[in-house]
Design an enzyme around this catalytic site. Structure first.
Site, PDB file in Angstrom:
ATOM      1  N   THR A  94      46.152  43.148  46.974  1.00 56.85           N
ATOM      2  CA  THR A  94      46.998  42.560  47.881  1.00 56.85           C
ATOM      3  C   THR A  94      48.307  41.824  47.467  1.00 56.85           C
ATOM      4  O   THR A  94      48.190  41.503  46.485  1.00 56.85           O
ATOM      5  CB  THR A  94      46.208  41.585  48.740  1.00 56.85           C
ATOM      6  OG1 THR A  94      45.182  42.255  49.466  1.00 56.85           O
ATOM      7  CG2 THR A  94      47.264  40.706  49.815  1.00 56.85           C
ATOM      8  N   GLY A 121      41.238  41.862  57.971  1.00 55.59           N
ATOM      9  CA  GLY A 121      40.877  40.707  56.965  1.00 55.59           C
ATOM     10  C   GLY A 121      41.890  39.702  57.546  1.00 55.59           C
ATOM     11  O   GLY A 121      42.183  39.343  58.554  1.00 55.59           O
ATOM     12  N   ASP A 122      41.813  38.645  56.257  1.00 51.79           N
ATOM     13  CA  ASP A 122      42.452  37.420  56.673  1.00 51.79           C
ATOM     14  C   ASP A 122      44.128  37.524  56.481  1.00 51.79           C
ATOM     15  O   ASP A 122      44.785  36.689  57.105  1.00 51.79           O
ATOM     16  CB  ASP A 122      42.312  36.583  55.528  1.00 51.79           C
ATOM     17  CG  ASP A 122      42.458  37.097  54.024  1.00 51.79           C
ATOM     18  OD1 ASP A 122      42.182  38.204  53.734  1.00 51.79           O
ATOM     19  OD2 ASP A 122      43.234  36.402  53.098  1.00 51.79           O
TER      20      ASP A 122
HETATM   21  N1  ASP Z   1      42.421  39.573  51.638  1.00 50.62           N
HETATM   22  C1  ASP Z   1      42.623  41.108  51.818  1.00 50.62           C
HETATM   23  C2  ASP Z   1      41.500  41.492  52.719  1.00 50.62           C
HETATM   24  O1  ASP Z   1      40.477  40.881  52.836  1.00 50.62           O
HETATM   25  C3  ASP Z   1      42.320  41.911  50.517  1.00 50.62           C
HETATM   26  C4  ASP Z   1      42.811  41.384  49.044  1.00 50.62           C
HETATM   27  O2  ASP Z   1      43.434  40.342  49.277  1.00 50.62           O
HETATM   28  O3  ASP Z   1      42.792  42.107  48.246  1.00 50.62           O
HETATM   29  O4  ASP Z   1      41.896  42.413  53.679  1.00 50.62           O
END
Ligand code: ASP
Length: 338
Positions: free
Chosen positions: A199, A229-230
């Protein structure tokens, strides 16, 4: 009257000199995870470092020229989205159904304005769509088809979903599917320990002292059923507030949502008087205790740049008047980028 003017002129001058001297700075990340030093060739490492350097430099130069932190984080994230190396934009991971669904968010600290998008499939740079949601709509978060209609109305660049295809991410999907095969009916998203998450995000402070944060992702490999996701959840993976700090996160999103990671860091800065670096270390350590892996980049309202992560590596870079730092692996004993 004359005396007042004479007094007022130096006051104005010193105010503008002070504004010009406000410390500008930017921190970026390209994901945290198990980044295995022994498996990375020199060429791969150089490619990652070159792209991180390009993104941090473009963001910093914009800030140094008097540009806003909002423009700087959007620009840096766009550079990373356009690279196939990171799990955002071009390099987004695959869903279980072998497609790509992208999430992004952006936030400004002076007014706590925010824009976010989730599960978009055809927008080349989701961070620009998140920004359009913030600036051109009455809403904070748009999802799926509606978000894509809004992108078209805003004349953002649209692409076929296959634009996001990469061989490397397809291999990761195959591995993830094999690992999860026995329980296909369950929404399990267990990160492959050898998988680099990827990400991307940026946080910055401009010469006006305004903070901004931006994050963009393809989510987690093999995600299903419209999993979000977050990253687009304001306060979880993305947060900015001039009274404390700006944060962009990367890691296992379900934990970041449950622990409200980004806003928890800034809340500790604001109400407990902790430095951003200490608050970030504490929150990321507590996340690991709960079982969540990942990291954050942070800038506080005094211009202090830091990062914290509980994984063997995080693609990261920062730049301010002290210079540029570009790193991938964790350093022995290092907890923050300070
Ligand atoms: N935080 C991201 C998600 O859970 C994934 C990542 O940071 O690689 O969608």
């Amino acid at each position: 009257m004359k005396r007042l003017l004479i007094l007022a002129i130096p006051l104005c001058l010193s105010a503008s000199v002070m504004a010009a001297q406000a410390p500008v700075g930017i921190v970026i990340h390209g994901g945290a995870g198990t980044i295995d030093r022994s498996k990375m060739t020199d060429e791969q490492r150089q490619n990652y470092e070159a792209t991180l350097t390009k993104a941090v430099n473009q963001g910093y130069e914009l800030l140094a020229a008097g540009g806003s932190s909002l423009d700087a984080v959007a620009l840096a994230v766009t550079v990373l989205e356009d690279s196939p190396l990171f799990n955002a934009g071009k390099g987004a991971v695959y869903t279980w159904d072998e497609t790509h669904e992208l999430d992004a968010a952006i936030m400004t600290g002076q007014d706590r304005n925010a824009g976010a998008v989730a599960s978009v499939t055809n927008v080349k740079n989701p961070i620009l769509l998140a920004r359009a949601v913030m600036e051109k709509s009455d809403h904070v978060m748009l999802t799926g088809k509606g978000a894509e209609q809004f992108a078209a109305a805003q004349q953002l660049e649209l692409v076929d979903n296959s634009y996001f295809n990469t061989e490397f991410r397809f291999e990761a999907l195959k591995r993830a599917k094999q690992a999860q095969q026995p329980v296909p009916h369950q929404a399990l998203i267990t990160p492959d320990p050898n998988w680099k998450m990827g990400t991307v995000g940026a946080v910055a402070i401009d010469s006006q002292g305004n903070l901004a944060a931006a994050t963009s992702t393809g989510g987690m490999t093999a995600k299903r059923w419209g999993r979000v996701g977050d990253v687009p959840v304001i306060g979880a993976g993305t947060f900015a507030d001039n009274s404390s700090c700006a944060v962009s996160g990367t890691g296992h999103g379900e934990y970041f949502i449950r622990y409200n990671v980004a806003s928890d860091i800034c809340t500790r800065v604001k109400y407990q008087g902790k430095t951003a670096a200490v608050a970030a270390d504490n929150v990321i350590a507590e996340l690991l205790e709960a079982g969540g892996t990942g990291g954050v980049i942070v800038v506080d309202n005094k211009g202090e740049l830091s990062w914290a992560f509980n994984t063997p590596g995080m693609y990261r870079a920062k730049r301010n008047h002290e210079g540029t730092v570009v790193e991938i692996f964790s350093k022995a004993g290092e907890k923050t980028g300070k």
